[in-house]
Design an enzyme around this catalytic site. Structure first.
Site, mmCIF file in Angstrom:
data_model
loop_
_atom_site.group_PDB
_atom_site.id
_atom_site.type_symbol
_atom_site.label_atom_id
_atom_site.label_comp_id
_atom_site.label_asym_id
_atom_site.label_seq_id
_atom_site.Cartn_x
_atom_site.Cartn_y
_atom_site.Cartn_z
ATOM 1 N N SER A 147 1.017 -1.247 -0.208
ATOM 2 C CA SER A 147 -0.126 0.054 -0.356
ATOM 3 C C SER A 147 0.922 1.195 0.115
ATOM 4 C CB SER A 147 -0.778 -0.062 1.159
ATOM 5 O OG SER A 147 -1.851 -1.017 1.047
ATOM 6 N N ARG A 162 7.241 6.345 -4.360
ATOM 7 C CA ARG A 162 7.874 7.017 -3.278
ATOM 8 C C ARG A 162 7.304 6.193 -2.075
ATOM 9 N NH1 ARG A 162 3.867 10.034 -5.386
ATOM 10 N NH2 ARG A 162 1.915 10.299 -3.928
ATOM 11 N N ASP A 200 -4.907 -2.458 -2.173
ATOM 12 C CA ASP A 200 -6.097 -2.839 -1.176
ATOM 13 C C ASP A 200 -7.328 -2.575 -1.731
ATOM 14 O OD1 ASP A 200 -5.675 -0.205 -1.049
ATOM 15 O OD2 ASP A 200 -5.767 -0.214 1.391
#
Length: 492
Positions: A147, A162, A200
């Site tokens: 995630s 990032r 997710d």
């Protein structure tokens, strides 16, 4: 009553009318279309390379791991093929020093080690047999929920853009996170293949699709919790931007991760009260995730806090204070402690809004107790509690109506209403604290859906919004299953 009038004026600023809702849907559809055509738009519309959703008949034993924040979760899922499954899992905290490790290898070696421990504990027999097998056929297929922002390049390939949530390992940026994990798994000679990289929200769609009651799968998986996002099934013909990786074209569809938290960052149609402006200015990412900042649980408490603070500071009204005890129905005087979290950024947790919405007692005694214990407002009067409840309710209602904008836009985009019936409705899976715990949140979504052009009273009856749990576990396993199927069809 000055307080009553002032409260009504604040509540009115959060009103999101029928006309606003319809404008919102049109703009949402426009920005979705833009995101399907090119990169760099406010809604990213990320292709996931997942080209089919399950229907509940799938079977098999799969693994899933979830690196979503400070914990790492490993689970195995046995799909029974009748919309039910059994799940075994273990969870371990990520050591702080590994969140800022020098190399990616240190973190991923730790993750692989946890997979080994899990297999030894829960699947010793399968582990031993698969380890001795010469081919990969008996290997566990694993879905990896990661995630963090990733540029997805294939069903099991994606490079890290990032880090967020306190992680900072510069060495990993630009690298394929599935390959990083697979390398460490191979070093330990584990019979595991990283088959799918999972978002997710996409997992939520898959989990709902497998367990939903209808013949057709779900069309949308949505999260309305700390954050908000949605993933839906789109026709490949509508996906105009170039795709770099391989994918199965036979279904004519692909799951798209909308990243709708950043819908309308340019504020063409989103409501913008003085408190939304103040929240955004003081946030870590001004001007970004503007839809999320008006919808998700992480921000609603802060919007409320800022609005209440203006009331506290307003000399013309007595809010959370009394001149003397005669104006207080508890015959005491209300005071607000200087250390009250109402004076601190993020000091008001969204959960108190659920308490306010659920308390319909004549004296609002549950809410008043909560104000006393959590916000250090001593002896709040009934009119204080009423003002608090009204403003909190208006912010919660606006969030639900904005949520309906996204849901309706996706329903209209997929065109499923024309064939849906009340017996076989369009199915939508939702997860997150707002839909689960905020009273009447789903009812308020439906109330808004009924006034949307193209949906209306009749259309709203043909939309089923059901809770979908555990997208990062069951959902990830199902994506690994789809990926394993793609592998077979390529080699077969």
């Amino acid at each position: 009553m000055a307080l009553e009038a002032e409260t009504a004026s604040i509540v009115a600023k959060f009103d999101y009318t029928e006309e606003d809702v319809n404008k919102g849907v049109k703009e949402f559809l426009r920005q979705m279309g833009e995101g399907l055509e090119k990169d760099g738009t406010s809604m990213s519309q990320i292709p996931t390379y997942v080209t089919a959703v399950p229907n509940g008949t799938e079977k098999g034993l799969y693994m899933a791991v979830d690196l979503g924040g400070t914990n790492f979760r490993v689970c195995s899922i046995l799909l029974n093929g009748d919309t039910t499954f059994s799940l075994t899992y273990s969870k371990v905290a990520i050591p702080k020093e590994l969140m800022v490790a020098k190399t990616a290898e240190e973190l991923f070696a730790f993750l692989a080690k946890q997979i080994e421990v899990f297999l030894q504990t829960h699947h010793e027999e399968h582990f031993a047999n698969a380890r001795d097998a010469s081919s990969e056929e008996h290997f566990f297929r694993l879905g990896f929920t990661f995630s963090f922002p990733v540029q997805q390049l294939g069903i099991n390939k994606g490079t890290l853009i990032r880090w967020t949530k306190g992680f900072d390992i510069p060495d990993a940026i630009g690298k394929d996170v599935c390959a990083l994990l697979q390398t460490e798994i191979d070093k330990l000679k584990l019979p595991v293949k990283v088959a799918a990289l999972v978002n997710d929200t996409v997992g939520t769609l898959m989990a709902r699709s497998y367990s939903s009651p209808g013949k057709a799968g779900a069309v949308l998986g949505a999260i309305f919790g700390t954050g908000t996002n949605g993933a839906y099934v789109e026709k490949l013909a509508n996906l105009k931007k170039p795709l770099s990786g391989e994918y199965d074209k036979s279904t004519g569809e692909m799951v798209i991760n909308t990243e709708w938290g950043s819908f309308d960052n340019q504020l063409n149609v989103l409501p913008n009260t003085p408190w939304d402006i103040a929240l955004d200015k003081a946030s870590v990412n001004p001007g970004i995730q503007m839809y999320e900042k008006r919808v998700s649980g992480m921000f609603l408490g802060e919007i409320l806090r800022l609005a209440l603070l203006d009331l506290v500071k307003n000399d013309k009204v007595s809010f959370f204070r009394d001149e003397n005890s005669s104006s207080n129905d508890w015959k005491s005087t209300t005071t607000i402690a200087p250390e009250s979290s109402i004076y601190k950024q993020w000091g008001l947790d969204t959960s108190i809004m659920s308490v306010a919405a659920a308390d319909n007692t004549p004296e609002l005694s549950t809410l008043r107790q909560e104000l006393d214990s959590h916000l250090h407002v001593y002896s709040p009067a009934i009119d204080d509690a009423q003002a608090f409840k009204a403003i909190a309710g208006a912010i919660g209602r606006r969030s639900a109506r904005l949520s309906a904008v996204a849901i309706a836009a996706i329903v209209l985009q997929t065109g499923g209403l024309s064939t849906a019936t009340e017996e076989e409705p369009i199915d939508i899976g939702v997860d997150g604290s707002l839909v689960e715990h905020y009273p009447y949140f789903r009812d308020m979504i439906y109330e808004a859906l009924r006034v949307i052009d193209g949906v209306g009273e009749e259309g709203a009856k043909r939309i089923r919004i059901g809770i979908a749990k555990d997208g990062s576990g069951v959902g990830a396993a199902l994506i690994a299953l789809v990926a394993a199927g793609m592998e077979k069809s390529k080699s077969g």
